[in-house]
Design a protein around this motif. Sequence first.
Motif, PDB file in Angstrom:
ATOM      1  N   TRP A 103      -3.482   7.997  -2.539  1.00 32.29           N
ATOM      2  CA  TRP A 103      -2.342   8.343  -3.380  1.00 32.29           C
ATOM      3  C   TRP A 103      -2.738   9.198  -4.594  1.00 32.29           C
ATOM      4  CZ3 TRP A 103       2.850   7.626  -2.779  1.00 32.29           C
ATOM      5  CH2 TRP A 103       3.650   7.770  -3.922  1.00 32.29           C
ATOM      6  N   VAL A 156       2.777   2.486   8.786  1.00 31.65           N
ATOM      7  CA  VAL A 156       3.281   1.350   8.024  1.00 31.65           C
ATOM      8  C   VAL A 156       2.711   1.412   6.608  1.00 31.65           C
ATOM      9  CG1 VAL A 156       3.365  -1.155   7.827  1.00 31.65           C
ATOM     10  CG2 VAL A 156       3.494  -0.076  10.085  1.00 31.65           C
ATOM     11  N   ALA A 157       3.597   1.458   5.623  1.00 34.31           N
ATOM     12  CA  ALA A 157       3.191   1.431   4.224  1.00 34.31           C
ATOM     13  C   ALA A 157       4.419   1.094   3.394  1.00 34.31           C
ATOM     14  CB  ALA A 157       2.597   2.770   3.787  1.00 34.31           C
ATOM     15  N   GLU A 158       4.172   0.630   2.195  1.00 35.92           N
ATOM     16  CA  GLU A 158       5.301   0.335   1.317  1.00 35.92           C
ATOM     17  C   GLU A 158       6.050   1.607   0.947  1.00 35.92           C
ATOM     18  OE1 GLU A 158       3.560  -1.577  -2.021  1.00 35.92           O
ATOM     19  OE2 GLU A 158       2.835  -3.291  -0.865  1.00 35.92           O
ATOM     20  N   ARG A 159       5.330   2.679   0.815  1.00 39.96           N
ATOM     21  CA  ARG A 159       5.920   3.948   0.413  1.00 39.96           C
ATOM     22  C   ARG A 159       5.098   5.064   1.026  1.00 39.96           C
ATOM     23  NH1 ARG A 159       6.361   5.949  -5.905  1.00 39.96           N
ATOM     24  NH2 ARG A 159       7.404   7.954  -5.550  1.00 39.96           N
ATOM     25  N   ASP A 186      -6.500   3.086  -3.394  1.00 41.28           N
ATOM     26  CA  ASP A 186      -5.284   3.692  -3.933  1.00 41.28           C
ATOM     27  C   ASP A 186      -5.539   5.135  -4.369  1.00 41.28           C
ATOM     28  OD1 ASP A 186      -2.425   3.206  -4.781  1.00 41.28           O
ATOM     29  OD2 ASP A 186      -3.279   3.865  -6.695  1.00 41.28           O
ATOM     30  N   GLN A 225      -1.481   6.281  12.293  1.00 39.00           N
ATOM     31  CA  GLN A 225      -1.770   4.965  11.752  1.00 39.00           C
ATOM     32  C   GLN A 225      -3.233   4.586  11.969  1.00 39.00           C
ATOM     33  OE1 GLN A 225       0.556   2.600  10.155  1.00 39.00           O
ATOM     34  NE2 GLN A 225      -1.479   1.873   9.572  1.00 39.00           N
ATOM     35  N   MET A 284       0.846  -1.192   0.000  1.00 39.87           N
ATOM     36  CA  MET A 284       0.000   0.000   0.000  1.00 39.87           C
ATOM     37  C   MET A 284       0.883   1.244   0.000  1.00 39.87           C
ATOM     38  SD  MET A 284      -3.000   1.101   2.689  1.00 39.87           S
ATOM     39  CE  MET A 284      -1.918   1.074   4.125  1.00 39.87           C
ATOM     40  N   ARG A 285       0.656   2.116  -0.961  1.00 41.06           N
ATOM     41  CA  ARG A 285       1.405   3.364  -1.009  1.00 41.06           C
ATOM     42  C   ARG A 285       0.528   4.488  -0.448  1.00 41.06           C
ATOM     43  NH1 ARG A 285       1.664   4.544  -7.556  1.00 41.06           N
ATOM     44  NH2 ARG A 285      -0.591   4.397  -7.954  1.00 41.06           N
TER      45      ARG A 285
END
Length: 318
Positions: free
Chosen positions: A289, A40-43, A285, A267, A1-2
């Motif tokens: 984003w 917490v996220a990928e990006r 998304d 979070q 998840m970005r």
Amino acid sequence: MRVLDSHLHVWDPELLTYTWLDGPYDRRFAEAELERDPLVAERVECVFVQAETISDDFLGEVRWVESLAERRGVVGIVAGAQLHRGIDTATHLEELGTHPLVVGVRHNLQGDQDGLAMSSAFVTGAREVATRGWSFDVCVRADQLPDIARLAGAIPELRMVLDHLGKPEVGTADAPLAPTVEWVRDIEELAKHPEVFCKLSGLPAEAGGRWSREQLTPFLDAVADAFGVERLLWGSDWPVSAIGPAEDDDPHAPDDGSATYQATARQRWLDAVVAWADERGHDVDALLWGNARRAYRLDDQRPADTVRRGFLGRLFGK
């Protein structure tokens, strides 16, 4: 998840001057504190939104945030501005135009007198923001929303981003309030203007840090119905929305039960919005984003020398 956090603040009272900080807010929330945030996220990227320094420090705030940007993932800056000051506004916007990370401005209207947003001086300044291709972040009380709808009608090309859903009264988790008829009406009227976006941000602060997803879901549903998911963007409002009752496992909880920093608040708000979006079948998304990148035109930022075409250039033939 970005994740692109569309509404993040940092401040440092030792570097810049703020007149509004008190209680648990009156301390540094900057690079070191943000590094310890457990999101917490990928990006994770973010748009910094001015933290209401005194106006003399607006440019200093931009320069300071620029120095943090690469390390903290700041991809855009919404700078402080006073849009009703004529030539002073023009000069300030001209200077902001030399800073490529600036993607918008915010004149914090929530403490100003009613009607300022529709004054001729303000409208003139707001038109200059639109000319530069920047956004205008709108921070208002719920009762000021009609003025913002009128401003959107007067300058239809001005891309506006409504902060914190217009700050409706939401109550608390123990004493929730339903959306009022007036707030829903005014949100629907504002949403008729296609260049207006709405941030899913700030509601935890409106609840004094005592909130639940069930309590706030009706407000999220109302703005989704009005704006459509394609004009909604998630923002943490960190650290303003990270102040409230101490969390259960906080070893530094104040003995007197007073409000304090909630380490997991950012979070938890992200998780709440994602859970709501999943339940409703909304595009997560886009909310986290894509919509923010569109609202702030992050994919077509121009070098500074191509945007320095403000009042001064037109007035003096430059």
